[in-house]
Write a protein that holds these residues in place. Structure first.
Motif, PDB file in Angstrom:
ATOM      1  N   GLU A  13      42.953  61.835  -2.061  1.00 44.40           N
ATOM      2  CA  GLU A  13      42.104  60.809  -1.433  1.00 44.40           C
ATOM      3  C   GLU A  13      40.989  61.481  -0.613  1.00 44.40           C
ATOM      4  OE1 GLU A  13      44.438  58.256   1.114  1.00 44.40           O
ATOM      5  OE2 GLU A  13      42.655  57.434   2.076  1.00 44.40           O
ATOM      6  N   ASP A 275      42.832  58.209  10.433  1.00 46.86           N
ATOM      7  CA  ASP A 275      42.056  57.132  11.054  1.00 46.86           C
ATOM      8  C   ASP A 275      41.661  57.462  12.483  1.00 46.86           C
ATOM      9  OD1 ASP A 275      42.361  55.160   8.844  1.00 46.86           O
ATOM     10  OD2 ASP A 275      44.478  55.443   9.310  1.00 46.86           O
ATOM     11  N   GLY A 276      42.228  58.532  13.025  1.00 44.90           N
ATOM     12  CA  GLY A 276      42.038  58.797  14.442  1.00 44.90           C
ATOM     13  C   GLY A 276      41.173  59.992  14.772  1.00 44.90           C
ATOM     14  N   ALA A 278      37.721  62.688  13.637  1.00 49.97           N
ATOM     15  CA  ALA A 278      36.455  62.718  12.886  1.00 49.97           C
ATOM     16  C   ALA A 278      36.682  63.280  11.482  1.00 49.97           C
ATOM     17  CB  ALA A 278      35.427  63.548  13.637  1.00 49.97           C
ATOM     18  N   THR A 279      37.572  64.246  11.355  1.00 52.54           N
ATOM     19  CA  THR A 279      37.905  64.823  10.048  1.00 52.54           C
ATOM     20  C   THR A 279      39.417  64.823   9.917  1.00 52.54           C
ATOM     21  OG1 THR A 279      36.034  66.326  10.394  1.00 52.54           O
ATOM     22  CG2 THR A 279      37.466  66.780   8.505  1.00 52.54           C
ATOM     23  N   ASP A 296      34.813  68.502  12.131  1.00 52.52           N
ATOM     24  CA  ASP A 296      35.116  68.181  13.529  1.00 52.52           C
ATOM     25  C   ASP A 296      36.530  67.598  13.661  1.00 52.52           C
ATOM     26  OD1 ASP A 296      35.144  67.188  16.117  1.00 52.52           O
ATOM     27  OD2 ASP A 296      33.294  66.017  15.913  1.00 52.52           O
ATOM     28  N   ARG A 300      38.664  60.050  17.474  1.00 52.89           N
ATOM     29  CA  ARG A 300      37.641  58.995  17.468  1.00 52.89           C
ATOM     30  C   ARG A 300      37.975  57.862  18.421  1.00 52.89           C
ATOM     31  NH1 ARG A 300      34.665  57.206  12.079  1.00 52.89           N
ATOM     32  NH2 ARG A 300      33.406  56.362  13.782  1.00 52.89           N
ATOM     33  N   ALA A 301      39.166  57.858  18.956  1.00 47.65           N
ATOM     34  CA  ALA A 301      39.578  56.785  19.868  1.00 47.65           C
ATOM     35  C   ALA A 301      40.395  57.431  20.982  1.00 47.65           C
ATOM     36  CB  ALA A 301      40.417  55.753  19.124  1.00 47.65           C
ATOM     37  N   PRO A 329      44.418  42.781  11.889  1.00 50.73           N
ATOM     38  CA  PRO A 329      43.369  43.215  10.948  1.00 50.73           C
ATOM     39  C   PRO A 329      42.904  44.653  11.181  1.00 50.73           C
ATOM     40  CG  PRO A 329      42.842  41.067  11.931  1.00 50.73           C
ATOM     41  CD  PRO A 329      43.999  41.626  12.703  1.00 50.73           C
ATOM     42  N   GLY A 330      43.234  45.217  12.344  1.00 51.57           N
ATOM     43  CA  GLY A 330      42.843  46.597  12.619  1.00 51.57           C
ATOM     44  C   GLY A 330      43.895  47.617  12.217  1.00 51.57           C
ATOM     45  N   LYS A 332      45.927  50.134  10.091  1.00 52.08           N
ATOM     46  CA  LYS A 332      45.607  50.984   8.942  1.00 52.08           C
ATOM     47  C   LYS A 332      46.917  51.346   8.240  1.00 52.08           C
ATOM     48  CE  LYS A 332      41.885  51.866   8.528  1.00 52.08           C
ATOM     49  NZ  LYS A 332      40.781  51.022   8.004  1.00 52.08           N
ATOM     50  N   ILE A 333      47.089  50.784   7.056  1.00 49.63           N
ATOM     51  CA  ILE A 333      48.323  51.004   6.296  1.00 49.63           C
ATOM     52  C   ILE A 333      48.076  52.075   5.239  1.00 49.63           C
ATOM     53  CG2 ILE A 333      50.055  49.915   4.803  1.00 49.63           C
ATOM     54  CD1 ILE A 333      49.542  47.291   6.112  1.00 49.63           C
ATOM     55  N   HIS A 334      49.023  52.979   5.089  1.00 48.80           N
ATOM     56  CA  HIS A 334      48.937  54.023   4.061  1.00 48.80           C
ATOM     57  C   HIS A 334      50.247  54.023   3.286  1.00 48.80           C
ATOM     58  CE1 HIS A 334      45.279  55.790   5.893  1.00 48.80           C
ATOM     59  NE2 HIS A 334      45.829  55.347   7.010  1.00 48.80           N
ATOM     60  N   MET A 335      50.218  53.487   2.098  1.00 46.81           N
ATOM     61  CA  MET A 335      51.427  53.420   1.282  1.00 46.81           C
ATOM     62  C   MET A 335      51.392  54.536   0.239  1.00 46.81           C
ATOM     63  SD  MET A 335      52.952  51.024   2.847  1.00 46.81           S
ATOM     64  CE  MET A 335      54.343  50.558   1.817  1.00 46.81           C
ATOM     65  N   TYR A 352      44.794  52.425  16.554  1.00 42.28           N
ATOM     66  CA  TYR A 352      44.043  53.170  17.568  1.00 42.28           C
ATOM     67  C   TYR A 352      43.407  52.192  18.540  1.00 42.28           C
ATOM     68  CZ  TYR A 352      40.225  52.001  14.366  1.00 42.28           C
ATOM     69  OH  TYR A 352      39.348  51.325  13.551  1.00 42.28           O
TER      70      TYR A 352
ATOM     71  N   ILE B  16      43.914  53.889  -2.669  1.00 38.35           N
ATOM     72  CA  ILE B  16      45.075  54.796  -2.579  1.00 38.35           C
ATOM     73  C   ILE B  16      45.956  54.430  -1.385  1.00 38.35           C
ATOM     74  CG2 ILE B  16      45.787  57.196  -2.226  1.00 38.35           C
ATOM     75  CD1 ILE B  16      43.385  58.029  -4.000  1.00 38.35           C
ATOM     76  N   PRO B  17      45.395  54.308  -0.157  1.00 41.35           N
ATOM     77  CA  PRO B  17      46.279  53.922   0.956  1.00 41.35           C
ATOM     78  C   PRO B  17      46.859  52.517   0.837  1.00 41.35           C
ATOM     79  CG  PRO B  17      43.986  54.150   1.690  1.00 41.35           C
ATOM     80  CD  PRO B  17      44.056  54.682   0.307  1.00 41.35           C
ATOM     81  N   PRO B 329      29.412  69.725  11.908  1.00 43.97           N
ATOM     82  CA  PRO B 329      30.820  69.492  11.553  1.00 43.97           C
ATOM     83  C   PRO B 329      31.214  68.016  11.556  1.00 43.97           C
ATOM     84  CG  PRO B 329      30.608  71.206  13.230  1.00 43.97           C
ATOM     85  CD  PRO B 329      29.268  70.560  13.112  1.00 43.97           C
ATOM     86  N   LYS B 332      29.599  63.304   7.578  1.00 44.22           N
ATOM     87  CA  LYS B 332      30.534  62.803   6.573  1.00 44.22           C
ATOM     88  C   LYS B 332      29.799  62.764   5.233  1.00 44.22           C
ATOM     89  CE  LYS B 332      34.015  61.772   7.887  1.00 44.22           C
ATOM     90  NZ  LYS B 332      35.167  62.638   8.244  1.00 44.22           N
ATOM     91  N   TYR B 352      27.495  59.198  12.749  1.00 48.49           N
ATOM     92  CA  TYR B 352      27.683  58.136  13.736  1.00 48.49           C
ATOM     93  C   TYR B 352      27.652  58.732  15.137  1.00 48.49           C
ATOM     94  CZ  TYR B 352      32.488  59.854  13.417  1.00 48.49           C
ATOM     95  OH  TYR B 352      33.597  60.663  13.399  1.00 48.49           O
TER      96      TYR B 352
END
Lengths: 376, 376
Positions: A13, A275-276, A278-279, A296, A300-301, A329-330, A332-335, A352, B16-17, B329, B332, B352
């Motif tokens: 991914e 999700d949390g 920058a990279t 980086d 991010r939060a 709605p915020g 983040k699910i990863h299956m 986050y 994917i997620p 760095p 994206k 961003y």
């Protein structure tokens, strides 16, 4: 990438935006990563000829697990295959005895430990310190609590010796909590350190990760990051290195850290970065093994929480999935595309935000609801 | 998903997620998405039998482009295939004449327009308003500036009639800037609106997108979002809808919006959401077409800027790639796996942060450097 589990799935991914061609060696066509990757070889990573055929034409070989025999990796390197991390580094993630000896030489703080020869020797090890309980670990083959025993009696000690591999005894650390220091290092020595996280284990399996570790002093955080960077450099790690740590109190009550385990690949304690940060750890692992400049690692939060989704009694998670998405709605699910089996890691969720209690509750709720241990 | 371009590639990445199985119908095995998807059918989307075989066993059919003949989609629906967005909605994205007529009925503001029959009729259309220049568009088949002519003389008008499809004439709008209002709608009518963005076009091709549109009043922003939500509902759109808008000044100098184009799929003006919003347009498109609850569309940073990477004179972008990653760095990069050809969209970059000038400069620099138009 060798190994078709969820780490390979998430690495693919992360590789799509990098524009790279990703080739997978998977045990079966149904493995988590094999479901989503276009270029899949089904075969046995324990077989050198399979590895050789797979690696032909790859720019670099990397791994979603640490189980490829070191002698095979050395043979591939002799063929000219670029193996990252290389066998000299990976040996320390495969063999806990080797790891402990090497870390002792570079002065990394560790629990009291030594190799033990039989149950009677385990008792002697215990008596050299504070007595039972002690922890036994087989040198090779353990993960997620497998290959690890908490020994409270001589009989308890017998299991560890059955596999016929060297057994390491360690003091049972009276830790305050578990931390993880995750770093990524590239072949030319560039390295980045993610914020140190708190890792909450339940029954030997990672349950929740909080980034950054709440209440961790800047001084101890920097010390943990420095330690992980030093280990990466001294062991010649290329790619992602997770250093699992115990936070303890010394005799005068000051917080200290001890190295528990090493993992030389993307790691559960780094899933929050998807999700949390920058990279993500997956993007940086790829950038490292491909010798691209690293991204980086900063958050991010203010807070990110990861909770593993374990399988429960309901094989069909879909209704719970709908509920969780609608409720938050915020979220983040990863299956991982895995069949649900009780206790099996089938996904994770990230949340986050600025309010840790809220962020943590949202992740906890979703993971528990998806597992089926709560119904509201 | 029908179509193997970069939109499908990025939709697979977002799928994917979500743990979904993604099946692709691609023109060739080398298409952008076909490189990264495991379940690829190579075939012609214009052939109904190919579409039927491809759709068999799919829960839902969706699209990376708007070129599948409407009659084929109706035939698939008659077979019981779930098509999202459906042919009744998609017809408006395929046929600009139909789109203009339908939007007029729901009161959406638009440039002055009518169908014209020949070059002489184009002149009459011009004289009905402010004279030449006017814009001609073929009813079907246009994108990225193709199928669109700015007519300054009778001779200019002849090209548009050569394809033998209906031609729409529109006033050449003296716009202040271009905006895009992106929304996502699910079959049960849930909808989310992304922040309205500014879209900078160069030679008819999207160059830069700034999210949110700088200096846009809350009132006009809300009006644009409402307009897009109304269009999505009235046309029965399921999935992502991009409403491309002109921002103009009316006679008394007040800002107004006019609808330029519609796209019923993930859209270039929404690529910023991959790194700039809580849920990307690709994830929300999938959630919508699968009738899953939609994700939070809100921005994660004060400013996000997207710049398209166009191919330049250097087929090998790798050295530039290294430079850009090392310089920034936090950059994206999203590459599409396409061969570099001058002017071809081969990727995009997102940046961003809190300082718009800085965020914009970073995106601009990377896109220009990757194209080879700057070398420092």
């Amino acid at each position: 990438m060798v190994g078709g589990g969820q780490l390979a799935r998430m690495t693919h991914e992360a590789g799509i935006p990098l524009g790279i061609r990703f080739r997978l060696l998977s045990d079966t066509p149904q493995d988590s990563a094999a479901q989503v990757v276009s270029d899949v070889t089904v075969g046995d990573y324990g077989d050198l000829d399979t590895l050789r055929a797979f690696a032909a034409g790859c720019d670099v070989l990397t791994f979603d697990h640490e189980h490829v025999p070191i002698e095979h990796l050395r043979a591939l390197e002799a063929d000219g295959v670029v193996v990252r991390p290389g066998p000299d580094a990976l040996a320390h993630a495969q063999d806990k005895v080797l790891m402990r000896a090497r870390l002792a030489r570079i002065g990394a703080p560790a629990p009291r430990h030594r190799v033990v020869s039989d149950p009677a020797d385990v008792l002697r090890f215990a008596e050299e310190g504070d007595g039972l309980p002690v922890v036994l670990k087989t040198a090779r083959g353990g993960y997620d609590g497998k290959g690890v025993w908490v020994v409270r009696s001589t009989e308890d000690a017998e299991d560890a010796f059955r596999a016929g591999v060297p057994v390491l005894a360690e003091e049972k650390v009276d830790f305050v909590r578990e931390l993880a220091a995750n770093v990524v290092r590239s072949p030319h020595g560039q390295a980045v350190a993610y914020p140190v996280v708190e890792s909450v284990q339940v029954n030997g399996v990672c349950d929740t990760v909080i980034a950054p570790a709440p209440g961790l002093s800047e001084e101890l955080s920097a010390r943990a990051q420095q330690l992980a960077l030093t280990i990466a450099r001294e062991l010649g790690v290329v790619g992602h290195l997770a250093v699992e740590l115990f936070e303890v109190r010394d005799a005068d009550g000051s917080p200290q850290i001890l190295v528990n385990e090493l993992a030389m690949r993307p790691h559960n304690s780094g899933h929050w970065t998807m999700d949390g940060a920058a990279t993500s750890q997956f993007a940086n692992h790829l950038r490292a093994v491909l010798d691209l400049p690293l991204g980086d690692p900063r958050p991010r939060a203010p807070w990110t929480v990861m909770a593993n989704v374990l399988g429960g009694d309901y094989p069909d998670m879909y209704p719970a999935y709908l509920h969780c998405m609608a409720r938050d709605p915020g979220l983040k699910i990863h299956m991982y595309g895995k069949d649900v089996k009780p206790g099996r890691k089938v996904g994770h969720v990230n949340t986050y935000g600025a309010d840790l209690a809220d962020v943590r509750e949202r992740a906890r709720h979703a993971a528990d609801y998806l597992r089926g241990t709560i119904d509201e």
